[in-house]
Design a protein around this motif. Structure first.
Motif, short mmCIF file in Angstrom:
data_model
loop_
_atom_site.label_atom_id
_atom_site.label_comp_id
_atom_site.label_asym_id
_atom_site.label_seq_id
_atom_site.Cartn_x
_atom_site.Cartn_y
_atom_site.Cartn_z
N GLU A 1 93.94 36.27 39.45
CA GLU A 1 92.49 36.51 39.36
C GLU A 1 91.74 35.69 40.40
N ALA A 2 92.22 34.49 40.70
CA ALA A 2 91.55 33.64 41.69
C ALA A 2 91.64 34.23 43.10
N ILE A 3 92.64 35.06 43.35
CA ILE A 3 92.78 35.69 44.67
C ILE A 3 91.63 36.64 44.95
N GLY A 4 91.04 37.18 43.92
CA GLY A 4 89.89 38.07 44.11
C GLY A 4 90.25 39.27 44.95
N ASN A 5 89.49 39.51 46.02
CA ASN A 5 89.77 40.67 46.89
C ASN A 5 90.37 40.24 48.23
N ARG A 6 90.99 39.07 48.27
CA ARG A 6 91.65 38.61 49.50
C ARG A 6 93.02 39.27 49.60
N ILE A 7 93.27 39.97 50.68
CA ILE A 7 94.54 40.67 50.83
C ILE A 7 95.41 40.13 51.96
N TYR A 8 94.84 39.25 52.78
CA TYR A 8 95.63 38.60 53.84
C TYR A 8 94.94 37.32 54.23
N GLY A 9 95.46 36.22 53.73
CA GLY A 9 94.88 34.93 54.08
C GLY A 9 93.62 34.61 53.30
N CYS A 10 93.05 33.46 53.63
CA CYS A 10 91.84 32.98 52.96
C CYS A 10 91.11 32.05 53.92
N ASP A 11 89.80 32.20 54.02
CA ASP A 11 88.99 31.38 54.93
C ASP A 11 88.07 30.40 54.21
N ASP A 12 88.15 30.35 52.90
CA ASP A 12 87.13 29.62 52.14
C ASP A 12 86.98 28.17 52.55
N CYS A 13 88.11 27.44 52.65
CA CYS A 13 87.99 26.01 52.97
C CYS A 13 87.51 25.78 54.39
N LEU A 14 87.79 26.73 55.29
CA LEU A 14 87.31 26.62 56.66
C LEU A 14 85.84 26.99 56.74
N ALA A 15 85.47 28.07 56.07
CA ALA A 15 84.13 28.63 56.22
C ALA A 15 83.03 27.70 55.72
N VAL A 16 83.33 26.86 54.74
CA VAL A 16 82.27 26.02 54.16
C VAL A 16 82.11 24.69 54.90
N CYS A 17 82.95 24.42 55.89
CA CYS A 17 82.86 23.14 56.61
C CYS A 17 81.53 23.03 57.34
N PRO A 18 80.76 21.96 57.09
CA PRO A 18 79.45 21.81 57.75
C PRO A 18 79.52 21.76 59.27
N TRP A 19 80.66 21.35 59.83
CA TRP A 19 80.77 21.26 61.27
C TRP A 19 80.75 22.63 61.94
N ASN A 20 80.91 23.69 61.16
CA ASN A 20 80.89 25.03 61.75
C ASN A 20 79.52 25.42 62.29
N LYS A 21 78.49 24.70 61.89
CA LYS A 21 77.14 25.05 62.39
C LYS A 21 77.04 24.81 63.90
N PHE A 22 78.00 24.05 64.44
CA PHE A 22 78.01 23.82 65.88
C PHE A 22 78.92 24.80 66.62
N ALA A 23 79.62 25.64 65.88
CA ALA A 23 80.58 26.57 66.49
C ALA A 23 79.87 27.84 66.91
#
Length: 382
Positions: free
Chosen positions: A234-256
């Motif tokens: 159930e935690a996988i949700g609709n992810r079918i290949y990989g997961c970006d959650d821990c990367l996507a929430v990183c505050p340093w991405n605002k500079f990317a």
């Protein structure tokens, strides 16, 4: 060599010209603790079924273990910063979510080609130098070496974080016999932030800077063979290949800046928001056609359909019941088992009827275990 310009400066200029967003240099022995951490991680079993990491640990734990002659490491990063929010499709019923890095062309091919171009140039600029190029599939510790070379630091999610490019860097390395002047190592700048740890849907981080791959959705949907453990479905949700959650929430991405991403990694339209219904109907030939030139191709049709069935079971979309039920006939046990779980989530009445008809003819023990589930069906899914 250009007059007045060091070889190290020329290397970095050439790397930028070729398309690398980041380039740094480290001594071959600059990350001695990486091997110690690797051995502890393997001893703990946190690598799951990735036996290849165990088998080549002696090569992976230090650059000299792989190539005794190496003196310097040229660490390189190529941006794949997304133009849109990677979390935008969370919970979108009949849509499957594919990790950002896999929505475009196969990065292995692109980066290796660029690494070879830079290596050829380096041999020309420094006659007598010997070089070897590596990207991802070789037993190389790219992340600690990149940290040692100043590209960034390994964040609490264990991935490299860059001040300029956030979490979105493909990494590669050139090993060389040249004695190059090293850059200053990156310094951890996570502070008290724990956004990446809190974002993980399956609690795959037992502590900051430690990953248990056995609980990681990227591992479960890409590397793991056979049934996905029930506790994570159930935690996988609709992810079918990989997961970006821990990367996507990183505050340093605002500079990317997404504009810095190499054009070769722009997403293919059909992989940005694929319909589960379409993917569930793929046979092997169609799978190979759809994912030609994609890193997704390596997991094969059966594992992809298994993943899509888990997503279908989480979708709440009763319109998927017919295609899910059709996969109860699939010749692959891995697919049949996932279809059973998905059907029970979507239509408990249909599941019970199918169970009566199929229990007597099913022989695979893992599939039988799916039919043997006891207790009431999920509420609201009938």
């Amino acid at each position: 060599m250009q007059h007045g310009k060091s070889l190290e400066a020329q290397i970095k200029a050439k790397a930028a010209e070729i398309g690398f967003a980041a380039c740094g240099i480290a001594r071959a022995d600059a990350a001695p603790k990486a091997g110690v951490r690797l051995r502890a991680w393997l001893a703990d079993g946190s690598h799951g079924s990735m036996i290849w990491m165990e088998e080549r640990a002696h090569h992976r734990e230090s650059p000299a273990g792989l190539w005794p002659e190496v003196r310097s490491i040229i660490a390189l990063g190529m941006s794949y910063a997304p133009a849109t929010d990677p979390l935008a499709l969370a919970g979108e019923g009949g849509i499957g979510r594919i990790s950002v890095y896999a929505q475009g062309g196969d990065y292995h091919d692109v980066i290796k080609r660029r690494l070879k171009e830079l290596a050829r140039w380096l041999v020309g600029a420094a006659p007598g130098a010997d070089v070897k190029v590596f990207v991802d599939t070789a037993p190389v510790m790219e992340k600690p070496l990149s940290e040692a070379a100043g590209l960034g630091w390994q964040g609490k999610h264990t991935n490299l974080v860059s001040r300029e490019h956030g979490s979105w860097l493909f990494l590669g390395a050139i090993y060389t016999t040249l004695d190059l002047t090293p850059d200053n190592a990156g310094r951890t700048t996570c502070g008290s932030c724990d956004a990446c740890l809190s974002a993980c849907p399956t609690n795959a981080f037992p502590a900051p800077f430690r990953l248990d791959a056995r609980r990681c959705i990227s591992y479960l949907t890409i590397e793991h063979k056979g049934p996905i453990p029930t506790e994570f479905r159930e935690a996988i949700g609709n992810r079918i290949y990989g997961c970006d959650d821990c990367l996507a929430v990183c505050p340093w991405n605002k500079f990317a800046a997404a504009a810095q991403a190499n054009q070769a990694f722009l997403p293919r339209a059909e992989l940005v928001a694929p319909e589960l219904r379409d993917l569930l109907q793929l046979d092997d030939a169609a799978f190979r056609e759809v994912f030609a030139g994609s890193p997704i191709k390596r997991i094969g049709r059966d594992r992809m359909v298994r993943n899509c069935l888990i997503a279908a079971g989480n979708s709440g979309d009763a319109g998927l019941v017919p295609v899910v039920a059709s996969l109860l006939e699939d010749p692959t046990a891995e697919v049949r088992g996932a279809a059973i779980w998905a059907l029970r989530q979507l239509d408990a009445g249909r599941w019970m009827a199918e169970r009566k008809a199929r229990l007597a003819v099913e022989a695979d023990p893992e599939v039988l275990a799916e039919w043997a589930v006891q207790g009431p069906p999920p509420r609201g899914r009938i």
